[in-house]
Design an enzyme around this catalytic site. Structure first.
Site, short mmCIF file in Angstrom:
data_model
loop_
_atom_site.label_atom_id
_atom_site.label_comp_id
_atom_site.label_asym_id
_atom_site.label_seq_id
_atom_site.Cartn_x
_atom_site.Cartn_y
_atom_site.Cartn_z
N GLU A 10 0.77 -1.07 0.13
CA GLU A 10 0.19 0.32 0.22
C GLU A 10 0.97 1.33 -0.09
O GLU A 10 1.59 1.36 1.56
CB GLU A 10 -0.61 -0.31 1.13
CG GLU A 10 -1.59 1.49 1.79
CD GLU A 10 -2.23 1.19 2.66
OE1 GLU A 10 -3.02 2.71 3.11
OE2 GLU A 10 -2.49 0.22 3.41
N ARG B 49 0.72 10.79 0.40
CA ARG B 49 1.26 11.20 1.44
C ARG B 49 2.26 11.85 1.09
O ARG B 49 2.57 12.84 1.60
CB ARG B 49 1.53 10.68 3.10
CG ARG B 49 0.42 9.89 3.21
CD ARG B 49 1.07 9.50 4.37
NE ARG B 49 -0.10 8.63 5.79
CZ ARG B 49 0.33 7.77 6.61
NH1 ARG B 49 0.91 8.17 7.10
NH2 ARG B 49 -1.26 6.78 6.70
N LYS C 71 -11.00 -1.48 6.62
CA LYS C 71 -9.76 -1.67 6.72
C LYS C 71 -10.87 -0.29 8.53
O LYS C 71 -11.09 0.43 8.69
CB LYS C 71 -8.70 0.03 6.59
CG LYS C 71 -8.09 0.55 7.77
CD LYS C 71 -6.44 1.42 6.34
CE LYS C 71 -7.46 3.25 6.76
NZ LYS C 71 -6.55 3.70 5.76
#
Length: 201
Positions: free
Chosen positions: A41, A45, A128
């Site tokens: 993943e 960011r 999640k």
């Protein structure tokens, strides 16, 4: 959305990757895959994230997704970069609906019963649990999961190598997300990945 379930079952730990320099992406992916962690993943960011996805996609065996996707524009960008699944920190209809319509495997973040019910309304059953530790930890997830028997989870946020086995022992948890496997040299990352891959036995 069973395809996201298959991705979650591939590795006990999904590395959560914050890539500052795209040049480091491919060696890191090679080390993680060599250690047995194929699902990667890449979080949105940093400015290097899209290039990192492209680099990691070149590694045989890697299943590369995009994390921290919070807007539809980001969704379009990561798909263009080759992301194979989408992870978001929360769940909104505006973001979820185009992702679901596209057929790309989607793992949205939830922390409350209302979040899960919103996901179920959208046809989702895999989530999640985020941020896992500060949202009450394993006790909170077990309490949340009880009325939602059809749901499975990937807890992420504050999970360590030491705490991961406790989470993975809960049958509704298919995998955990963690960043502890990502630091060091390629050899060190491979060793951490091998240990993480063995957590589920």
């Amino acid at each position: 959305m069973s395809e996201i379930g298959n991705i979650m079952r591939t590795s006990a730990v999904i590395p959560v990757l914050v890539i500052e320099d795209a040049a480091t992406a491919r060696p890191m992916a090679e080390a993680l895959v060599a250690g047995g962690l194929r699902v990667l993943e890449v979080t949105m960011r940093t400015p290097a994230a899209l290039d990192a996805i492209r680099e990691m996609k070149q590694v045989p065996g890697a299943i590369v997704g995009a994390g921290t996707v919070v807007t539809t524009d980001q969704f379009e960008q990561v798909i263009d970069a080759g992301a194979e699944f989408i992870v978001s920190p929360g769940l909104t209809e505006r973001l979820a609906e185009p992702i679901i319509a596209s057929g790309v495997p989607f793992l949205p973040g939830v922390a409350t019963a209302g979040d899960i019910m919103r996901g179920l309304d959208l046809g989702l059953t895999h989530f999640k649990f985020f941020p896992a530790e500060t949202s009450g930890g394993i006790k909170a997830l077990k309490a949340l999961a009880a009325p939602f028997y059809q749901c499975h989870f990937c807890p992420t946020g504050g999970i360590t190598e030491a705490s991961a086995p406790t989470w993975l022992a809960f049958d509704r948890v298919l995998c955990v997300g963690g960043s502890w496997v990502t630091g060091g040299t390629p050899a060190e990352i491979e060793a951490k990945a091998r240990a993480a891959a063995a957590l589920r036995g």
